[in-house]
Design a protein around this motif. Structure first.
Motif, PDB file in Angstrom:
ATOM      1  N   ALA A   1       2.355  14.449 -74.634  1.00 58.15           N
ATOM      2  CA  ALA A   1       3.523  13.565 -74.699  1.00 58.15           C
ATOM      3  C   ALA A   1       4.476  13.867 -73.549  1.00 58.15           C
ATOM      4  O   ALA A   1       4.641  15.021 -73.143  1.00 58.15           O
ATOM      5  N   VAL A   2       5.079  12.823 -73.016  1.00 55.62           N
ATOM      6  CA  VAL A   2       6.099  12.948 -71.968  1.00 55.62           C
ATOM      7  C   VAL A   2       7.287  12.088 -72.365  1.00 55.62           C
ATOM      8  O   VAL A   2       7.156  11.119 -73.127  1.00 55.62           O
ATOM      9  N   ALA A   3       8.450  12.448 -71.841  1.00 56.19           N
ATOM     10  CA  ALA A   3       9.653  11.663 -72.098  1.00 56.19           C
ATOM     11  C   ALA A   3       9.817  10.622 -70.999  1.00 56.19           C
ATOM     12  O   ALA A   3       9.668  10.926 -69.814  1.00 56.19           O
ATOM     13  N   PHE A   4      10.121   9.391 -71.446  1.00 53.23           N
ATOM     14  CA  PHE A   4      10.312   8.308 -70.479  1.00 53.23           C
ATOM     15  C   PHE A   4      11.083   7.184 -71.174  1.00 53.23           C
ATOM     16  O   PHE A   4      10.767   6.807 -72.303  1.00 53.23           O
ATOM     17  N   GLY A   5      12.109   6.681 -70.517  1.00 57.94           N
ATOM     18  CA  GLY A   5      12.861   5.567 -71.069  1.00 57.94           C
ATOM     19  C   GLY A   5      13.510   5.868 -72.399  1.00 57.94           C
ATOM     20  O   GLY A   5      13.646   4.969 -73.245  1.00 57.94           O
ATOM     21  N   GLY A   6      13.904   7.118 -72.589  1.00 55.75           N
ATOM     22  CA  GLY A   6      14.548   7.486 -73.840  1.00 55.75           C
ATOM     23  C   GLY A   6      13.597   7.700 -74.989  1.00 55.75           C
ATOM     24  O   GLY A   6      14.028   7.913 -76.130  1.00 55.75           O
ATOM     25  N   GLU A   7      12.296   7.672 -74.730  1.00 54.71           N
ATOM     26  CA  GLU A   7      11.305   7.879 -75.775  1.00 54.71           C
ATOM     27  C   GLU A   7      10.364   9.004 -75.364  1.00 54.71           C
ATOM     28  O   GLU A   7      10.243   9.338 -74.181  1.00 54.71           O
ATOM     29  N   SER A   8       9.679   9.566 -76.353  1.00 54.37           N
ATOM     30  CA  SER A   8       8.657  10.577 -76.098  1.00 54.37           C
ATOM     31  C   SER A   8       7.337  10.084 -76.674  1.00 54.37           C
ATOM     32  O   SER A   8       7.247   9.794 -77.872  1.00 54.37           O
ATOM     33  N   ALA A   9       6.362   9.968 -75.835  1.00 52.92           N
ATOM     34  CA  ALA A   9       5.045   9.478 -76.260  1.00 52.92           C
ATOM     35  C   ALA A   9       4.031   9.844 -75.183  1.00 52.92           C
ATOM     36  O   ALA A   9       4.390  10.271 -74.084  1.00 52.92           O
ATOM     37  N   ALA A  10       2.773   9.666 -75.521  1.00 51.52           N
ATOM     38  CA  ALA A  10       1.694   9.955 -74.556  1.00 51.52           C
ATOM     39  C   ALA A  10       1.480   8.721 -73.683  1.00 51.52           C
ATOM     40  O   ALA A  10       0.476   8.019 -73.801  1.00 51.52           O
TER      41      ALA A  10
ATOM     42  N   ASP B   1       8.009  16.280 -68.610  1.00 45.77           N
ATOM     43  CA  ASP B   1       7.060  16.962 -69.497  1.00 45.77           C
ATOM     44  C   ASP B   1       7.798  17.865 -70.479  1.00 45.77           C
ATOM     45  O   ASP B   1       9.029  17.963 -70.478  1.00 45.77           O
ATOM     46  N   ARG B   2       7.021  18.537 -71.328  1.00 39.78           N
ATOM     47  CA  ARG B   2       7.609  19.345 -72.398  1.00 39.78           C
ATOM     48  C   ARG B   2       8.369  20.556 -71.860  1.00 39.78           C
ATOM     49  O   ARG B   2       9.171  21.150 -72.574  1.00 39.78           O
ATOM     50  N   MET B   3       8.124  20.943 -70.614  1.00 35.11           N
ATOM     51  CA  MET B   3       8.842  22.061 -70.007  1.00 35.11           C
ATOM     52  C   MET B   3      10.119  21.612 -69.300  1.00 35.11           C
ATOM     53  O   MET B   3      10.849  22.426 -68.749  1.00 35.11           O
ATOM     54  N   GLY B   4      10.357  20.310 -69.305  1.00 36.37           N
ATOM     55  CA  GLY B   4      11.550  19.789 -68.664  1.00 36.37           C
ATOM     56  C   GLY B   4      11.375  19.404 -67.212  1.00 36.37           C
ATOM     57  O   GLY B   4      12.352  18.988 -66.563  1.00 36.37           O
ATOM     58  N   TYR B   5      10.181  19.506 -66.670  1.00 39.59           N
ATOM     59  CA  TYR B   5       9.950  19.109 -65.282  1.00 39.59           C
ATOM     60  C   TYR B   5       9.882  17.580 -65.179  1.00 39.59           C
ATOM     61  O   TYR B   5       9.213  16.916 -65.987  1.00 39.59           O
ATOM     62  N   ARG B   6      10.546  17.034 -64.172  1.00 39.39           N
ATOM     63  CA  ARG B   6      10.579  15.594 -63.947  1.00 39.39           C
ATOM     64  C   ARG B   6       9.595  15.235 -62.835  1.00 39.39           C
ATOM     65  O   ARG B   6       9.678  15.769 -61.726  1.00 39.39           O
TER      66      ARG B   6
ATOM     67  N   ALA C   1       2.446   5.504 -58.510  1.00 40.08           N
ATOM     68  CA  ALA C   1       2.153   6.879 -58.122  1.00 40.08           C
ATOM     69  C   ALA C   1       3.104   7.816 -58.854  1.00 40.08           C
ATOM     70  O   ALA C   1       4.314   7.572 -58.900  1.00 40.08           O
ATOM     71  N   VAL C   2       2.536   8.879 -59.437  1.00 41.80           N
ATOM     72  CA  VAL C   2       3.323   9.933 -60.070  1.00 41.80           C
ATOM     73  C   VAL C   2       3.313  11.124 -59.118  1.00 41.80           C
ATOM     74  O   VAL C   2       2.237  11.569 -58.681  1.00 41.80           O
ATOM     75  N   HIS C   3       4.498  11.649 -58.808  1.00 46.24           N
ATOM     76  CA  HIS C   3       4.614  12.709 -57.812  1.00 46.24           C
ATOM     77  C   HIS C   3       4.977  14.035 -58.469  1.00 46.24           C
ATOM     78  O   HIS C   3       5.548  14.073 -59.565  1.00 46.24           O
ATOM     79  N   ASN C   4       4.676  15.111 -57.764  1.00 45.00           N
ATOM     80  CA  ASN C   4       4.938  16.444 -58.299  1.00 45.00           C
ATOM     81  C   ASN C   4       6.435  16.649 -58.543  1.00 45.00           C
ATOM     82  O   ASN C   4       7.288  16.043 -57.885  1.00 45.00           O
ATOM     83  N   ALA C   5       6.727  17.530 -59.484  1.00 44.76           N
ATOM     84  CA  ALA C   5       8.120  17.775 -59.857  1.00 44.76           C
ATOM     85  C   ALA C   5       8.907  18.397 -58.715  1.00 44.76           C
ATOM     86  O   ALA C   5      10.111  18.159 -58.590  1.00 44.76           O
ATOM     87  N   LEU C   6       8.253  19.184 -57.878  1.00 40.40           N
ATOM     88  CA  LEU C   6       8.915  19.829 -56.745  1.00 40.40           C
ATOM     89  C   LEU C   6       8.206  19.431 -55.455  1.00 40.40           C
ATOM     90  O   LEU C   6       6.988  19.247 -55.442  1.00 40.40           O
ATOM     91  N   PRO C   7       8.953  19.336 -54.374  1.00 42.08           N
ATOM     92  CA  PRO C   7       8.278  19.088 -53.094  1.00 42.08           C
ATOM     93  C   PRO C   7       7.610  20.361 -52.583  1.00 42.08           C
ATOM     94  O   PRO C   7       8.075  21.472 -52.840  1.00 42.08           O
ATOM     95  N   THR C   8       6.530  20.178 -51.882  1.00 43.12           N
ATOM     96  CA  THR C   8       5.889  21.282 -51.163  1.00 43.12           C
ATOM     97  C   THR C   8       6.636  21.501 -49.856  1.00 43.12           C
ATOM     98  O   THR C   8       6.973  20.541 -49.154  1.00 43.12           O
ATOM     99  N   ASP C   9       6.891  22.771 -49.536  1.00 43.81           N
ATOM    100  CA  ASP C   9       7.560  23.094 -48.279  1.00 43.81           C
ATOM    101  C   ASP C   9       6.890  24.333 -47.697  1.00 43.81           C
ATOM    102  O   ASP C   9       6.962  25.419 -48.269  1.00 43.81           O
TER     103      ASP C   9
END
Length: 811
Positions: free
Chosen positions: A205-214, A723-728, A743-751
């Motif tokens: 499950a992920v949070a999106f649009g004020g809801e949590s679902a898969a 996600d459940r850990m709070g990463y966006r 496209a879904v992108h990683n929570a953090l940029p690579t540097d």
């Protein structure tokens, strides 16, 4: 005689075999072919899979029953693994498997060169969506393409019209992301789906649009009722997903599709009735079934957001609860041993014990479990269905036997299966001292086929004078004849022509796996070999208005990645680009979409310097400009480089799942490469829109107008999945005539600024990838890396970042 499957005109039914029990289930249930994996280099590493010894037995068993075997060698392979990959291919070829399923272009090259008798199938992991991609694959030795799950029926038909055999998924689990382009599992936990170790984080499950679902979890595919349309599209093979499924699943699903295909061949096809549909639902499904992208399902019709595991089959409702007992009113009969789930405040799982009931049943709850009147009851495993599946046996192979016995001569016995015939000789028949053997006695003894895969067709024919032979001698004669027939039948199914090619290759091509691990430059070398990219600062950006500013900030190679690939929008965007900028295609571009934009590439006022491809299949597009291999084209070993880096390829981008050690082993100094040194990795590429799923929309994708001009994706200027850990995980979209690809992108940029010395050692240029950054942020970052390129001095990042896989790599 053996059942004819009219293989030249019927679609092949291809079943999964994760282990030997599943292989037997597939054969018994009527599969025309099975696909399985060795214990390395298969895309389902957690399946039991097969050792080399087990594979040899498996192929012989399948071929005895005239079932083909395709072996998945379909992971990406690192440079240091090439000798082991060679050994795996050698095992597959030596066992006389019918094909290898491959993803890695280096593995493809080795197999084509060293094992010419081994047919090659391009895995769905290759991301083939187009007729052009299929033609390109065919010119590189591929005889069949396993098309991407996102292909609609029209795209499948376009592929089959090229003459390339097309295989499509017809039942089972669907991936949310475009196959071969998913990095979510590897980025989240280092387990790469491209190397067979997907942890399936998309099912959470992920949070999106004020809801949590898969929102990323897909329903299971079921095309049982669409077989006539697939046949009309001239599909070659129907693939049942499920190498991680139990043998009973394989038996039930294969058996139901077998019967449907046989009815189709007889002109008696009909849609599944309630009983057949319940059988499929009972054995496994997620949220019901979907007809998939292939038959036009969209968004909410594709996804099972509430439950990611087996849904089971509704069998009734709780009517009363007293103490530890619950009474259930049944809508379907219960069998002793059925597994059940009661959907209450929390799921309650239990096993039914009792006699068969059709109206009502009593369930005994464990201490601490509670259910309520009105709760729905689902059967998650039908004990009777499981027993029936386990009871399947191979269809016996009809044979005829003909014996000749003459006193003083060796006995002769001919065994024939209708196509293959063998004759063996045994002990010398004797002159009888007393009563001679009667012909019917000899026939009866020879006809005792017992524990063999054969059944006697008619009576054994015996031509005998007055002779005598011990029963043991007759038994030995029969055993030898059937053993020889088994071997001959297996070899006849493999084919004499293929056997000649196989044996000739053993002589003509030395089997030297270590040669494929050698560090040699690709051959032929690209025409731009002399180009030194070490000083290149390439910037990939989504807004054409950013081009001039990025160039002024120090970017000397511009890659425009459009957010709208429709011809009118792209034409307007191209006029804003600086001269010499490149067009970066997304991994998924249809034949129709490319046909619409190709005139822009041909235009006399075209400002583009070239086109960077998003996936391997796009090498099949007729592109009238210089071409480069972008981020979606994996090159992890030198054989893949040799296969893909034709002279016209200007440069390639290093695959993001490689560590610095993997890159060192690849030693890319021999050709122009770019190292992604900044940017959010694209971890998934979705053909469904989470916002449309959330709203329950199941049609109208192509004309969707939810997103405004400033929305990044999914009707939001800041769209992201949490996600459940709070990463966006931010999302962006590419608009096409068919609808948005998200496209879904990683929570953090690579540097990788701190590791620039390693980049210079690799001989690679810098690639900066901008997705959700503002124009000002992109300019600032470009200036920072341009200074790094000039001075070699790394400046700290202004935001939190990750080194991605550069330090840790993937399993």
């Amino acid at each position: 005689m053996p059942r004819s499957r009219v293989m030249d005109t019927m679609m092949e039914l291809l079943a999964p075999a994760g282990d030997e029990a599943a292989l037997r289930a597939a054969v018994c249930a009527g599969a025309d072919a099975v696909y399985l994996g060795l214990q390395r280099f298969g895309a389902r590493a957690s399946a039991a899979n097969f050792t080399p010894e087990a594979l040899e037995k498996a192929v012989a068993y399948a071929h005895l029953h005239h079932v083909r075997v395709y072996v998945a060698v379909n992971t990406l392979v690192k440079q240091a693994e090439l000798p082991a990959a060679f050994d795996a291919l050698q095992t597959v070829a030596a066992c006389r498997a019918d094909a290898a399923i491959v993803q890695d272009m280096g593995v493809l090259r080795i197999a084509r060169e060293a094992f010419p008798a081994l047919a090659l199938h391009a895995s769905t992991q290759v991301s083939l969506h187009t007729a052009g991609g299929a033609r390109w694959a065919a010119t590189h030795g591929v005889s069949r393409v396993v098309l991407a799950r996102e292909c609609p029926l029209a795209a499948v038909r376009a592929v089959t019209q090229t003459g390339v055999a097309a295989e499509v998924f017809t039942h089972g689990a669907l991936c949310a992301s475009v196959s071969g382009q998913c990095l979510l599992s590897s980025m989240a936990g280092g387990r790469s789906g491209n190397r067979g170790r997907c942890a399936q984080p998309c099912r959470q499950a992920v949070a999106f649009g004020g809801e949590s679902a898969a929102f990323l979890s897909m329903k299971d595919l079921c095309l049982r009722d669409h077989l006539p349309a697939l046949a009309a599209a001239e599909v070659t093979a129907l693939k049942i997903e499920g190498r991680l499924k139990r043998p009973e699943y394989v038996a039930v699903v294969t058996g139901l599709y077998r019967r449907a295909l046989d009815n189709l061949a007889r002109g008696a096809f009909r849609p599944a009735d309630a009983r057949e549909r319940n059988e499929l639902l009972q054995i496994f499904h997620r949220g019901g079934f979907t007809k998939g992208y292939l038959m036009g399902a969209e968004d909410a019709a594709l996804c099972a957001t509430a439950r990611v595991g087996h849904g089971g089959l509704s069998v009734g409702q709780v009517t009363a609860v007293r103490g530890g007992l619950a009474t259930v009113r049944l809508t379907l009969p219960l069998n002793d041993g059925d597994s059940l789930r009661v959907d209450s405040r929390t799921d309650v799982e239990l096993r039914y014990a009792g006699r068969v009931e059709a109206q009502a049943a009593t369930l005994r709850l464990r201490p601490g479990e509670a259910v309520r009147a009105g709760d729905a009851v689902y059967r998650t495993a039908d004990a009777a269905q499981i027993v029936q599946a386990q009871a399947l046996t191979e269809k016996p192979i009809p044979v005829t036997l003909a014996a000749v016995l003459r006193a003083g001569e060796p006995m002769r016995l001919t065994a024939c299966d209708g196509g293959t015939s063998v004759t063996v000789t045994g002990e010398t028949a004797q002159t009888p001292l007393n009563r001679p053997l009667r012909a019917e006695d000899i026939a009866r003894q020879l006809g005792k086929l017992g524990d063999t895969p054969f059944v006697l067709h008619g009576d054994a024919q015996v031509d005998a004078g007055e002779v005598f032979a011990p029963v043991s001698a007759l038994n030995a004669l029969r055993r030898e004849a059937l053993d020889r027939l088994t071997q001959a039948r297996v070899m006849a199914f493999y084919g004499a022509a293929r056997e000649e090619v196989h044996l000739a290759a053993l002589v003509a091509h030395p089997q030297t796996p270590t040669a494929y691990g050698a560090l040699q430059p690709p051959d032929p070398a690209p025409a731009t070999q002399a180009l030194n990219l070490v000083k290149t600062v390439a910037a990939r950006f989504p807004d054409p208005a950013m081009g001039q500013d990025l160039a002024a900030a120090g970017a000397n190679l511009l890659l425009y990645a459009p957010v709208d690939l429709r011809a009118d929008a792209l034409a307007a965007a191209l006029t804003c680009l600086p001269h010499g900028a490149w067009l970066a295609l997304p991994p998924q571009v249809s034949d129709a979409a490319f046909a619409d934009i190709r005139p822009l590439l041909l235009a006399r006022d075209c400002r583009l310097g070239g086109v960077a491809l998003g996936s391997v299949g796009q090498l099949g597009f007729d592109i009238p400009l210089p071409v480069a291999l972008g981020e979606g084209v994996p090159i992890l070993n030198r054989e893949a480089a040799r296969e893909l880096l034709a002279p016209e390829i200007a440069f390639s981008v290093l695959w993001p799942e490689m560590s610095r050690e993997d890159m060192d082993a690849l030693a890319p100094q021999g050709w122009p490469t770019l190292l992604p040194v900044y940017g959010r990795e694209r971890v998934m590429l979705l053909n469904h829109c989470p916002e449309r799923v959330r709203r329950g929309l199941a049609s109208g994708r192509a004309a969707c107008a939810l997103c405004g001009p400033n929305d990044r994706a999914c009707a939001s200027p800041d769209a992201a999945l949490t996600d459940r850990m709070g990463y966006r995980f931010p999302m962006t979209r590419t608009r096409t005539a068919e609808g948005c690809v998200v496209a879904v992108h990683n929570a953090l940029p690579t540097d990788l600024a701190k590791h620039d010395a390693r980049r210079r050692q690799l001989g690679a240029g810098m690639l900066l990838r901008f997705t959700v950054e503002t124009a000002a942020e992109a300019v600032s970052i470009t200036r920072r890396f341009a200074r790094l390129s000039d001075t070699g001095v790394a400046e700290p990042s202004a935001t939190q970042a990750t080194a991605g896989h550069f330090l840790r790599g993937v399993e």
